[in-house]
Design a protein around this motif. Sequence first.
Motif, mmCIF file in Angstrom:
data_model
loop_
_atom_site.group_PDB
_atom_site.id
_atom_site.type_symbol
_atom_site.label_atom_id
_atom_site.label_comp_id
_atom_site.label_asym_id
_atom_site.label_seq_id
_atom_site.Cartn_x
_atom_site.Cartn_y
_atom_site.Cartn_z
ATOM 1 N N UNK A 27 0.793 -1.224 0.000
ATOM 2 C CA UNK A 27 0.000 0.000 0.000
ATOM 3 C C UNK A 27 0.822 1.267 0.000
ATOM 4 N N UNK A 28 2.063 1.183 -0.464
ATOM 5 C CA UNK A 28 2.956 2.348 -0.481
ATOM 6 C C UNK A 28 3.333 2.717 -1.909
ATOM 7 N N UNK A 29 3.609 3.991 -2.097
ATOM 8 C CA UNK A 29 4.211 4.425 -3.349
ATOM 9 C C UNK A 29 5.639 3.910 -3.385
ATOM 10 N N UNK A 30 6.103 3.474 -4.543
ATOM 11 C CA UNK A 30 7.486 2.991 -4.613
ATOM 12 C C UNK A 30 8.474 4.115 -4.277
ATOM 13 N N UNK A 31 9.400 3.815 -3.367
ATOM 14 C CA UNK A 31 10.440 4.777 -2.998
ATOM 15 C C UNK A 31 11.581 4.042 -2.333
ATOM 16 N N UNK A 33 14.553 3.495 0.545
ATOM 17 C CA UNK A 33 14.646 3.671 1.990
ATOM 18 C C UNK A 33 13.786 2.697 2.767
ATOM 19 N N UNK A 34 13.552 3.052 3.992
ATOM 20 C CA UNK A 34 12.808 2.210 4.912
ATOM 21 C C UNK A 34 11.333 2.151 4.506
ATOM 22 N N UNK A 35 10.757 0.962 4.575
ATOM 23 C CA UNK A 35 9.338 0.789 4.268
ATOM 24 C C UNK A 35 8.532 1.211 5.501
ATOM 25 N N UNK A 36 7.637 2.182 5.350
ATOM 26 C CA UNK A 36 6.867 2.634 6.509
ATOM 27 C C UNK A 36 5.873 1.572 6.975
#
Length: 112
Positions: A27-31, A33-36
Motif C-alpha cells: 500500500x505504499x508508493x514505490x520509494x 529507503x525504509x518501508x513505513x
Amino acid sequence: MHNLYANFVKILEICKDFSKDLVNERGNLPRRGVVPRFSDLEVISLSLTAEYMSIDSENLLFDRLKDYYAEMPNLISRRQYNDRRKFTGELCEKIRKRIADKMDGADIQAFC
C-alpha cells in the motif's frame, strides 16, 4: 456512524480497491529507503475519514485517535502525518477521481 476506526477500515478497503495499480503490495508508493509501517494508503484513508466525519482539525483528529491506539498500533505522529499527506497528495487525488468517476457512472456514459 460515529466510530472513527470502523469508518477508517471501510474507507481503507475502498482505497485499496481503487488503487491496485498505483501502489505496491504493502500500500505504499514505490520509494527508496525504509518501508513505513503505516502505509501511504492508510495515511490517505485517515485523511479521507477525517474529511468524511467533518473533523477539520488535526489536533481534534489525533485527540480522537487516542481511543484507538490498540487497533492502530502503527499509527504515526501528527508531524509524520502532515509530511506523508503532502507526499501522497497526488495519489489521493487519483483515488478520489477514480471513486468519483465510478459514482458518476463515467464508464457507462462512455458507451452511450
